[in-house]
Write a protein that holds these residues in place. Sequence first.
Motif, PDB file in Angstrom:
ATOM      1  N   ASP A  17      -3.557 -17.382 -61.872  1.00 21.79           N
ATOM      2  CA  ASP A  17      -4.563 -16.549 -62.506  1.00 21.79           C
ATOM      3  C   ASP A  17      -4.037 -15.112 -62.522  1.00 21.79           C
ATOM      4  OD1 ASP A  17      -6.916 -15.854 -63.673  1.00 21.79           O
ATOM      5  OD2 ASP A  17      -8.193 -16.287 -61.943  1.00 21.79           O
ATOM      6  N   SER A  18      -4.594 -14.268 -63.369  1.00 26.63           N
ATOM      7  CA  SER A  18      -4.100 -12.890 -63.367  1.00 26.63           C
ATOM      8  C   SER A  18      -4.579 -12.183 -62.100  1.00 26.63           C
ATOM      9  CB  SER A  18      -4.539 -12.148 -64.622  1.00 26.63           C
ATOM     10  OG  SER A  18      -5.925 -12.184 -64.723  1.00 26.63           O
ATOM     11  N   GLY A  19      -3.776 -11.228 -61.651  1.00 25.32           N
ATOM     12  CA  GLY A  19      -4.097 -10.521 -60.417  1.00 25.32           C
ATOM     13  C   GLY A  19      -3.823 -11.325 -59.169  1.00 25.32           C
ATOM     14  N   LEU A  60       3.116 -15.309 -70.808  1.00 30.42           N
ATOM     15  CA  LEU A  60       2.517 -16.245 -71.765  1.00 30.42           C
ATOM     16  C   LEU A  60       1.281 -15.689 -72.472  1.00 30.42           C
ATOM     17  CD1 LEU A  60       3.081 -19.625 -69.897  1.00 30.42           C
ATOM     18  CD2 LEU A  60       4.443 -18.613 -71.734  1.00 30.42           C
ATOM     19  N   ASP A  61       0.775 -14.552 -72.023  1.00 32.93           N
ATOM     20  CA  ASP A  61      -0.300 -13.898 -72.780  1.00 32.93           C
ATOM     21  C   ASP A  61       0.164 -13.596 -74.204  1.00 32.93           C
ATOM     22  OD1 ASP A  61      -1.961 -13.953 -70.610  1.00 32.93           O
ATOM     23  OD2 ASP A  61      -1.779 -11.828 -70.111  1.00 32.93           O
ATOM     24  N   ASP A  62       1.489 -13.480 -74.386  1.00 35.54           N
ATOM     25  CA  ASP A  62       2.027 -13.227 -75.724  1.00 35.54           C
ATOM     26  C   ASP A  62       1.725 -14.365 -76.699  1.00 35.54           C
ATOM     27  OD1 ASP A  62       3.019 -10.742 -75.032  1.00 35.54           O
ATOM     28  OD2 ASP A  62       4.962 -11.537 -74.386  1.00 35.54           O
ATOM     29  N   TYR A  63       1.345 -15.514 -76.187  1.00 38.05           N
ATOM     30  CA  TYR A  63       0.991 -16.630 -77.083  1.00 38.05           C
ATOM     31  C   TYR A  63      -0.518 -16.747 -77.304  1.00 38.05           C
ATOM     32  CZ  TYR A  63       5.878 -17.701 -76.857  1.00 38.05           C
ATOM     33  OH  TYR A  63       7.246 -17.595 -76.964  1.00 38.05           O
ATOM     34  N   HIS A  64      -1.240 -15.666 -76.980  1.00 42.91           N
ATOM     35  CA  HIS A  64      -2.656 -15.647 -77.363  1.00 42.91           C
ATOM     36  C   HIS A  64      -2.731 -15.784 -78.887  1.00 42.91           C
ATOM     37  CE1 HIS A  64      -4.243 -14.876 -73.518  1.00 42.91           C
ATOM     38  NE2 HIS A  64      -4.208 -13.570 -73.485  1.00 42.91           N
ATOM     39  N   SER A  65      -3.561 -16.714 -79.354  1.00 41.41           N
ATOM     40  CA  SER A  65      -3.753 -16.832 -80.802  1.00 41.41           C
ATOM     41  C   SER A  65      -4.942 -15.974 -81.240  1.00 41.41           C
ATOM     42  CB  SER A  65      -3.984 -18.289 -81.199  1.00 41.41           C
ATOM     43  OG  SER A  65      -5.020 -18.845 -80.415  1.00 41.41           O
ATOM     44  N   ASP A  67      -6.935 -12.427 -80.498  1.00 43.74           N
ATOM     45  CA  ASP A  67      -6.861 -11.148 -79.785  1.00 43.74           C
ATOM     46  C   ASP A  67      -8.209 -10.883 -79.100  1.00 43.74           C
ATOM     47  OD1 ASP A  67      -8.557 -10.356 -81.814  1.00 43.74           O
ATOM     48  OD2 ASP A  67      -7.069  -9.102 -82.834  1.00 43.74           O
ATOM     49  N   ARG A  68      -8.332  -9.720 -78.465  1.00 42.41           N
ATOM     50  CA  ARG A  68      -9.528  -9.441 -77.667  1.00 42.41           C
ATOM     51  C   ARG A  68     -10.805  -9.555 -78.504  1.00 42.41           C
ATOM     52  NH1 ARG A  68      -8.284  -4.424 -74.414  1.00 42.41           N
ATOM     53  NH2 ARG A  68      -6.970  -5.886 -73.280  1.00 42.41           N
ATOM     54  N   THR A  69     -10.765  -9.000 -79.717  1.00 46.67           N
ATOM     55  CA  THR A  69     -11.943  -9.065 -80.591  1.00 46.67           C
ATOM     56  C   THR A  69     -12.219 -10.509 -80.999  1.00 46.67           C
ATOM     57  OG1 THR A  69     -11.075  -7.007 -81.478  1.00 46.67           O
ATOM     58  CG2 THR A  69     -13.010  -7.904 -82.566  1.00 46.67           C
ATOM     59  N   GLY A  70     -11.163 -11.225 -81.335  1.00 48.24           N
ATOM     60  CA  GLY A  70     -11.303 -12.626 -81.734  1.00 48.24           C
ATOM     61  C   GLY A  70     -11.928 -13.469 -80.636  1.00 48.24           C
ATOM     62  N   ARG A  71     -11.508 -13.195 -79.402  1.00 49.65           N
ATOM     63  CA  ARG A  71     -12.069 -13.951 -78.272  1.00 49.65           C
ATOM     64  C   ARG A  71     -13.548 -13.639 -78.109  1.00 49.65           C
ATOM     65  NH1 ARG A  71      -7.058 -12.383 -75.851  1.00 49.65           N
ATOM     66  NH2 ARG A  71      -7.993 -10.831 -74.467  1.00 49.65           N
ATOM     67  N   LYS A  72     -13.859 -12.351 -78.242  1.00 48.03           N
ATOM     68  CA  LYS A  72     -15.248 -11.928 -78.097  1.00 48.03           C
ATOM     69  C   LYS A  72     -16.113 -12.595 -79.173  1.00 48.03           C
ATOM     70  CE  LYS A  72     -15.751  -8.205 -75.621  1.00 48.03           C
ATOM     71  NZ  LYS A  72     -15.262  -6.859 -75.351  1.00 48.03           N
ATOM     72  N   ALA A 181     -17.637 -15.195 -64.239  1.00 49.13           N
ATOM     73  CA  ALA A 181     -17.573 -15.542 -65.658  1.00 49.13           C
ATOM     74  C   ALA A 181     -16.302 -16.335 -65.981  1.00 49.13           C
ATOM     75  CB  ALA A 181     -17.626 -14.260 -66.502  1.00 49.13           C
ATOM     76  N   ARG A 182     -15.228 -16.034 -65.289  1.00 47.91           N
ATOM     77  CA  ARG A 182     -13.952 -16.711 -65.537  1.00 47.91           C
ATOM     78  C   ARG A 182     -13.877 -18.065 -64.870  1.00 47.91           C
ATOM     79  NH1 ARG A 182      -9.330 -13.323 -66.768  1.00 47.91           N
ATOM     80  NH2 ARG A 182      -7.972 -14.697 -65.614  1.00 47.91           N
ATOM     81  N   LYS A 183     -14.694 -18.274 -63.828  1.00 39.30           N
ATOM     82  CA  LYS A 183     -14.523 -19.435 -62.970  1.00 39.30           C
ATOM     83  C   LYS A 183     -14.570 -20.798 -63.676  1.00 39.30           C
ATOM     84  CE  LYS A 183     -14.818 -20.841 -58.297  1.00 39.30           C
ATOM     85  NZ  LYS A 183     -14.880 -22.279 -58.598  1.00 39.30           N
TER      86      LYS A 183
HETATM   87  C1  G6P Z   1      -6.696 -12.662 -68.707  1.00 40.89           C
HETATM   88  C2  G6P Z   1      -5.493 -12.668 -69.598  1.00 40.89           C
HETATM   89  C3  G6P Z   1      -5.342 -11.376 -70.308  1.00 40.89           C
HETATM   90  C4  G6P Z   1      -6.649 -10.814 -70.821  1.00 40.89           C
HETATM   91  C5  G6P Z   1      -7.644 -10.746 -69.681  1.00 40.89           C
HETATM   92  C6  G6P Z   1      -8.975 -10.142 -70.085  1.00 40.89           C
HETATM   93  O1  G6P Z   1      -6.377 -12.022 -67.526  1.00 40.89           O
HETATM   94  O2  G6P Z   1      -4.326 -12.955 -68.875  1.00 40.89           O
HETATM   95  O3  G6P Z   1      -4.509 -11.583 -71.392  1.00 40.89           O
HETATM   96  O4  G6P Z   1      -6.428  -9.553 -71.352  1.00 40.89           O
HETATM   97  O5  G6P Z   1      -7.838 -12.052 -69.246  1.00 40.89           O
HETATM   98  O6  G6P Z   1      -9.450 -10.766 -71.216  1.00 40.89           O
HETATM   99  P1  G6P Z   1     -10.387  -9.968 -72.255  1.00 40.89           P
HETATM  100  O7  G6P Z   1     -10.859 -11.040 -73.189  1.00 40.89           O
HETATM  101  O8  G6P Z   1     -11.466  -9.369 -71.424  1.00 40.89           O
HETATM  102  O9  G6P Z   1      -9.505  -8.965 -72.902  1.00 40.89           O
END
Ligand code: G6P
Length: 355
Positions: A17-19, A60-65, A67-72, A181-183
């Motif tokens: 996980d990150s961090g 591997l975050d570079d393979y996000h399809s 982006d932040r807005t898209g995820r939201k 939220a991530r869990k």
């Molecule tokens: C994870 C991913 C990151 C991402 C972060 C926050 O840690 O490794 O790529 O930036 O989550 O995600 P968010 O959707 O809040 O930008």
Amino acid sequence: TCSAGDSQTVVIGLAADSGCGKSTFMRRLTSVFGGAAEPPKGGNPDSNTLISDTTTVICLDDYHSLDRTGRKEKGVTALDPRANNFDLMYEQVKALKEGIPVDKPIYNHVTGLLDPPELIKPPKILVIEGLHPMFDPRVRDILDFSIYLDISNEVKFAWKIQRDMAERGHSLESIKASIEARKPDFDAYIDPQKQYADAVIEVLPTQLIPDDNEGKVLRVKLIMKEGVEFFSPVYLFDEGSTISWIPCGRKLTCSYPGIKFNYGPDSYYGHEVSVLEMDGQFDRLDELIYVESHLSNISTKFYGEVTQQMLKHADFPGSNNGTGLFQTIVGLKIRDLYEQLTASKAKTPVEATKA
Ligand code: G6P
Ligand code: ADP
């Protein structure tokens, strides 16, 4: 000839996980390979890649399809496979393994956008680090070795608080909320990858202090799969026995709560494994040589190399406990694996000519 097939890129996967200490681990690993890895010169300053003479680390975050807005918009987290392009990940990791350069996308962590790609040349050792190196079976199958950093919830929480509260000014509530939220996605998509790992570093709260909830003193387990080609697990005193060892005394200074090692065979997700465990922390890092001298199969090139590496990076987080010790040892095991793998591949063409 210089055909793609002659290349010998060894691919290592590092999942967490990150961090959870991936970048710290990478700094220890590239140091073992002789030389710190640095961001590519003259490229995008927000590149996530690290390059040294021997090793390239891609994130591997570079393979996000998405982006932040898209995820939201879609309501998916970065941990969700739907936010990641596994086809491209597979294609590019495979190409690099075969000696073919690729134009890898860049996920910009500052803007949350996908930046124009950067050229990645095939290195001797390619490390793919991130949330999903062992998620896609096609990618998993081309890894030569895989590692999972398994940080227990209690410890993850303590580290996140330390970083996000102290360094980023977040509130305790918001940190708790973001972990919660991530869990579900973490449990569904990230955690299950540990069953595929050749080595797992598990970080737990200490058992030496009753009801400890500070998360400062750690119990760390190095879980090593048996039967992996070119990887022979480390052992304490006697291979295959079950050992409990308190090294504190005349040769090792320990203040409260002391240090305890355990070693022995076990089973992990149905695989036979060897487990080396260290609970507690070192008072004096130079005395680590005493512990090192009792460990076998650590793949050092000279007596005291583990201690030397630990002293060299005494300022990295975890240098006084099992996280730093086991990360360093895994680094040495990977160097050994790399040398054995390339030696065995080098033999193949000779045999082919003979036939
Ligand atoms: C994870 C991913 C990151 C991402 C972060 C926050 O840690 O490794 O790529 O930036 O989550 O995600 P968010 O959707 O809040 O930008
Ligand atoms: P990642 O690359 O996975 O995001 P980092 O290596 O940057 O993780 O570590 C994130 C934070 O976690 C560090 O700033 C540090 O506070 C904490 N941390 C990492 N590894 C350890 C460790 N072994 N012991 C204590 N804290 C650690």
